[in-house]
Design a protein around this motif. Structure first.
Motif, mmCIF file in Angstrom:
data_model
loop_
_atom_site.group_PDB
_atom_site.id
_atom_site.type_symbol
_atom_site.label_atom_id
_atom_site.label_comp_id
_atom_site.label_asym_id
_atom_site.label_seq_id
_atom_site.Cartn_x
_atom_site.Cartn_y
_atom_site.Cartn_z
ATOM 1 N N HIS A 7 0.841 -1.199 0.000
ATOM 2 C CA HIS A 7 0.000 0.000 0.000
ATOM 3 C C HIS A 7 0.873 1.246 0.000
ATOM 4 O O HIS A 7 2.041 1.205 0.441
ATOM 5 N N PRO A 8 0.342 2.363 -0.457
ATOM 6 C CA PRO A 8 1.098 3.621 -0.379
ATOM 7 C C PRO A 8 1.532 3.891 1.057
ATOM 8 O O PRO A 8 0.773 3.671 2.009
ATOM 9 N N GLY A 9 2.763 4.364 1.199
ATOM 10 C CA GLY A 9 3.338 4.598 2.515
ATOM 11 C C GLY A 9 4.088 3.402 3.067
ATOM 12 O O GLY A 9 4.782 3.516 4.087
ATOM 13 N N GLY A 10 3.967 2.269 2.417
ATOM 14 C CA GLY A 10 4.639 1.068 2.882
ATOM 15 C C GLY A 10 6.111 1.037 2.516
ATOM 16 O O GLY A 10 6.648 1.964 1.895
ATOM 17 N N SER A 11 6.755 -0.054 2.915
ATOM 18 C CA SER A 11 8.193 -0.225 2.691
ATOM 19 C C SER A 11 8.481 -1.591 2.086
ATOM 20 O O SER A 11 7.749 -2.554 2.314
ATOM 21 N N LEU A 12 9.565 -1.655 1.342
ATOM 22 C CA LEU A 12 10.084 -2.910 0.812
ATOM 23 C C LEU A 12 11.599 -2.834 0.791
ATOM 24 O O LEU A 12 12.168 -1.739 0.700
ATOM 25 N N ARG A 13 12.247 -3.999 0.864
ATOM 26 C CA ARG A 13 13.693 -4.048 0.674
ATOM 27 C C ARG A 13 13.990 -5.018 -0.453
ATOM 28 O O ARG A 13 13.664 -6.213 -0.365
ATOM 29 N N LEU A 14 14.593 -4.500 -1.501
ATOM 30 C CA LEU A 14 14.999 -5.316 -2.630
ATOM 31 C C LEU A 14 16.444 -5.759 -2.440
ATOM 32 O O LEU A 14 17.252 -5.033 -1.856
ATOM 33 N N SER A 15 16.742 -6.938 -2.943
ATOM 34 C CA SER A 15 18.108 -7.456 -2.898
ATOM 35 C C SER A 15 18.596 -7.749 -4.308
ATOM 36 O O SER A 15 17.813 -8.141 -5.175
ATOM 37 N N CYS A 16 19.892 -7.570 -4.505
ATOM 38 C CA CYS A 16 20.535 -7.877 -5.784
ATOM 39 C C CYS A 16 21.792 -8.664 -5.474
ATOM 40 O O CYS A 16 22.710 -8.132 -4.853
ATOM 41 N N ALA A 17 21.819 -9.925 -5.898
ATOM 42 C CA ALA A 17 22.959 -10.788 -5.609
ATOM 43 C C ALA A 17 23.705 -11.124 -6.891
ATOM 44 O O ALA A 17 23.105 -11.600 -7.854
ATOM 45 N N ALA A 18 25.008 -10.874 -6.883
ATOM 46 C CA ALA A 18 25.870 -11.250 -8.008
ATOM 47 C C ALA A 18 26.666 -12.481 -7.613
ATOM 48 O O ALA A 18 27.237 -12.531 -6.522
ATOM 49 N N SER A 19 26.696 -13.476 -8.487
ATOM 50 C CA SER A 19 27.420 -14.705 -8.187
ATOM 51 C C SER A 19 28.238 -15.133 -9.393
ATOM 52 O O SER A 19 27.951 -14.753 -10.528
ATOM 53 N N GLY A 20 29.255 -15.954 -9.128
ATOM 54 C CA GLY A 20 30.121 -16.434 -10.195
ATOM 55 C C GLY A 20 31.572 -16.174 -9.859
ATOM 56 O O GLY A 20 31.923 -15.843 -8.736
ATOM 57 N N VAL A 21 32.424 -16.296 -10.874
ATOM 58 C CA VAL A 21 33.860 -16.134 -10.668
ATOM 59 C C VAL A 21 34.219 -14.651 -10.734
ATOM 60 O O VAL A 21 34.888 -14.186 -11.655
ATOM 61 N N ILE A 22 33.812 -13.935 -9.714
ATOM 62 C CA ILE A 22 33.969 -12.486 -9.671
ATOM 63 C C ILE A 22 35.310 -12.112 -9.077
ATOM 64 O O ILE A 22 35.681 -12.600 -8.012
ATOM 65 N N SER A 23 36.001 -11.242 -9.769
ATOM 66 C CA SER A 23 37.258 -10.719 -9.246
ATOM 67 C C SER A 23 37.013 -9.487 -8.401
ATOM 68 O O SER A 23 37.537 -9.357 -7.297
ATOM 69 N N SER A 24 36.210 -8.590 -8.916
ATOM 70 C CA SER A 24 35.881 -7.380 -8.184
ATOM 71 C C SER A 24 34.614 -6.778 -8.769
ATOM 72 O O SER A 24 34.265 -7.030 -9.922
ATOM 73 N N ILE A 25 33.931 -5.970 -7.963
ATOM 74 C CA ILE A 25 32.739 -5.260 -8.428
ATOM 75 C C ILE A 25 32.984 -3.775 -8.289
ATOM 76 O O ILE A 25 33.398 -3.296 -7.229
ATOM 77 N N ASN A 26 32.730 -3.049 -9.356
ATOM 78 C CA ASN A 26 32.853 -1.602 -9.317
ATOM 79 C C ASN A 26 31.541 -0.979 -8.861
ATOM 80 O O ASN A 26 31.407 -0.536 -7.740
ATOM 81 N N ALA A 27 30.562 -0.981 -9.715
ATOM 82 C CA ALA A 27 29.298 -0.325 -9.422
ATOM 83 C C ALA A 27 28.158 -1.327 -9.322
ATOM 84 O O ALA A 27 28.116 -2.315 -10.047
ATOM 85 N N MET A 28 27.260 -1.038 -8.400
ATOM 86 C CA MET A 28 26.003 -1.778 -8.306
ATOM 87 C C MET A 28 24.902 -0.724 -8.297
ATOM 88 O O MET A 28 24.914 0.179 -7.447
ATOM 89 N N GLY A 29 23.988 -0.846 -9.232
ATOM 90 C CA GLY A 29 22.960 0.174 -9.366
ATOM 91 C C GLY A 29 21.579 -0.406 -9.549
ATOM 92 O O GLY A 29 21.413 -1.564 -9.937
ATOM 93 N N TRP A 30 20.595 0.416 -9.248
ATOM 94 C CA TRP A 30 19.191 0.053 -9.419
ATOM 95 C C TRP A 30 18.546 0.978 -10.447
ATOM 96 O O TRP A 30 18.775 2.197 -10.434
ATOM 97 N N TYR A 31 17.735 0.379 -11.293
ATOM 98 C CA TYR A 31 16.980 1.097 -12.305
ATOM 99 C C TYR A 31 15.553 0.551 -12.266
ATOM 100 O O TYR A 31 15.315 -0.524 -11.707
ATOM 101 N N ARG A 32 14.631 1.285 -12.854
ATOM 102 C CA ARG A 32 13.257 0.777 -12.867
ATOM 103 C C ARG A 32 12.571 1.150 -14.169
ATOM 104 O O ARG A 32 12.935 2.124 -14.822
#
Length: 124
Positions: free
Chosen positions: A13-38
């Motif tokens: 409902h309007p006024g409510g809250s949510l928490r989104l998660s974004c998980a990166a997996s694999g043979v990762i050396s490093s992560i520069n940027a993590m961003g959200w778009y809609r």
């Protein structure tokens, strides 16, 4: 290979809250940027928030400043988007974008990957 998956989308409902998660997996050396778009129905994808990892600060779209907070867990290669005071205009599919480097046949290779998205609906 690197995989990015979002989760946490729901209907609230309007006024409510949510928490989104974004998980990166694999043979990762490093992560520069993590961003959200809609992307709202009938509209183009738009920027929401990004953290470049070089500092603890994140940048936000004006429409979400003061209501949304992006945080990162660099150990788990995970980003979170805490969304408070949600409005109907926040209704959209939310996508995570991860930019970094991965190991590929003993070489380090750049990647820039989008997740499949998670749907957020805000309505009374």
């Amino acid at each position: 290979q690197v995989r990015v998956v979002e989760s946490g989308g729901d209907s609230v409902h309007p006024g409510g809250s949510l928490r989104l998660s974004c998980a990166a997996s694999g043979v990762i050396s490093s992560i520069n940027a993590m961003g959200w778009y809609r992307q709202a129905p009938g509209k183009e994808r738009e920027f929401v928030a990004v953290n470049t990892g070089f500092s603890s600060t994140s940048n936000y779209a004006d429409s979400v400043k003061g209501r949304f907070t992006l945080s990162r867990d660099n150990v788990r290669n995970t980003a979170y988007l805490q969304m408070n005071s949600l409005k109907p205009e926040d209704t959209a599919v939310y996508y995570c974008n991860v930019d970094g480097h991965m190991f590929n046949n003993s070489r380090v290779q750049r990647f820039d990957i989008w997740g499949p998205g998670t749907r957020v609906t805000v309505s009374s």
